[in-house]
Scaffold this motif. Structure first.
Motif, PDB file in Angstrom:
ATOM      1  N   LYS A  93      -2.990   5.481  -1.638  1.00 16.93           N
ATOM      2  CA  LYS A  93      -3.512   4.483  -2.571  1.00 16.93           C
ATOM      3  C   LYS A  93      -4.085   3.294  -1.814  1.00 16.93           C
ATOM      4  O   LYS A  93      -3.819   3.094  -0.639  1.00 16.93           O
ATOM      5  CB  LYS A  93      -2.413   4.021  -3.529  1.00 16.93           C
ATOM      6  N   GLU A  94      -4.861   2.500  -2.544  1.00 14.59           N
ATOM      7  CA  GLU A  94      -5.427   1.310  -1.942  1.00 14.59           C
ATOM      8  C   GLU A  94      -4.387   0.187  -1.901  1.00 14.59           C
ATOM      9  O   GLU A  94      -3.418   0.186  -2.659  1.00 14.59           O
ATOM     10  CB  GLU A  94      -6.655   0.850  -2.733  1.00 14.59           C
ATOM     11  N   ARG A  95      -4.634  -0.762  -1.016  1.00 13.81           N
ATOM     12  CA  ARG A  95      -3.756  -1.920  -0.943  1.00 13.81           C
ATOM     13  C   ARG A  95      -3.875  -2.717  -2.242  1.00 13.81           C
ATOM     14  O   ARG A  95      -4.974  -2.933  -2.747  1.00 13.81           O
ATOM     15  CB  ARG A  95      -4.134  -2.778   0.254  1.00 13.81           C
ATOM     16  N   GLU A  96      -2.735  -3.155  -2.752  1.00 14.11           N
ATOM     17  CA  GLU A  96      -2.742  -3.895  -4.003  1.00 14.11           C
ATOM     18  C   GLU A  96      -1.950  -5.189  -3.875  1.00 14.11           C
ATOM     19  O   GLU A  96      -0.998  -5.294  -3.106  1.00 14.11           O
ATOM     20  CB  GLU A  96      -2.173  -3.055  -5.147  1.00 14.11           C
ATOM     21  N   PRO A 153      -7.510  -9.527  -1.602  1.00  8.76           N
ATOM     22  CA  PRO A 153      -7.391  -9.514  -0.138  1.00  8.76           C
ATOM     23  C   PRO A 153      -8.405 -10.417   0.564  1.00  8.76           C
ATOM     24  O   PRO A 153      -8.101 -10.968   1.634  1.00  8.76           O
ATOM     25  CB  PRO A 153      -7.633  -8.040   0.212  1.00  8.76           C
ATOM     26  N   SER A 154      -9.573 -10.579  -0.025  1.00 13.50           N
ATOM     27  CA  SER A 154     -10.594 -11.409   0.612  1.00 13.50           C
ATOM     28  C   SER A 154     -10.193 -12.874   0.679  1.00 13.50           C
ATOM     29  O   SER A 154     -10.822 -13.656   1.391  1.00 13.50           O
ATOM     30  CB  SER A 154     -11.930 -11.269  -0.138  1.00 13.50           C
ATOM     31  N   GLN A 204       0.847  -1.186   0.000  1.00 19.43           N
ATOM     32  CA  GLN A 204       0.000   0.000   0.000  1.00 19.43           C
ATOM     33  C   GLN A 204       0.881   1.233   0.000  1.00 19.43           C
ATOM     34  O   GLN A 204       1.648   1.464   0.945  1.00 19.43           O
ATOM     35  CB  GLN A 204      -0.937   0.012   1.215  1.00 19.43           C
TER      36      GLN A 204
END
Length: 123
Positions: free
Chosen positions: A42-45, A107-108, A38
């Motif tokens: 920004k969003e976690r990628e 991530p899920s 991250q």
């Protein structure tokens, strides 16, 4: 399970860095492992993931050919070798344990997360 990531730091563009992630104990089931990152604002990628036996890996397009994920199940540790680093690789890197034995890219697909280690690539 607690995960602890190590190896972050400051490196110049074009350089290399190796991250490791140690689990506090062997997982109760055979789990895949992954790395995410991250960057500020920004969003976690997703970065990379590896299946339980290590025979299957996934990589984000942005790191293919530069990063290599591996694992040592005897030591409950997963590694991320990062070569040819770019300034856009600057981020906090997180390791995570997957819900299954596979190597998910979202991530899920993960249930346990480490606290992260900061990687800064300077120009």
């Amino acid at each position: 399970v607690q995960l602890q990531a190590f190896g972050g730091g400051l490196v110049q563009a074009g350089g290399s860095l190796s991250l490791s992630c140690a689990a506090s104990r062997r997982p109760s089931s055979n789990n895949g492992m992954g790395w995410f990152r991250q960057a500020p604002g920004k969003e976690r990628e997703f970065v990379a993931a590896i299946s339980w036996k290590g025979g299957f890996t996934n990589y984000a397009d942005s790191v293919k050919g530069r990063f290599t994920i591996s694992r040592d199940n005897a030591k409950n540790t997963v590694f991320l070798q990062m070569n040819s680093l770019k300034t856009e690789d600057t981020a906090v890197y997180y390791c995570a344990q997957a819900l299954s034995s596979m190597a998910p890219v979202v991530p899920s697909g993960y249930r346990y997360w480490g606290h992260g280690t900061l990687v800064t690539v300077s120009s």
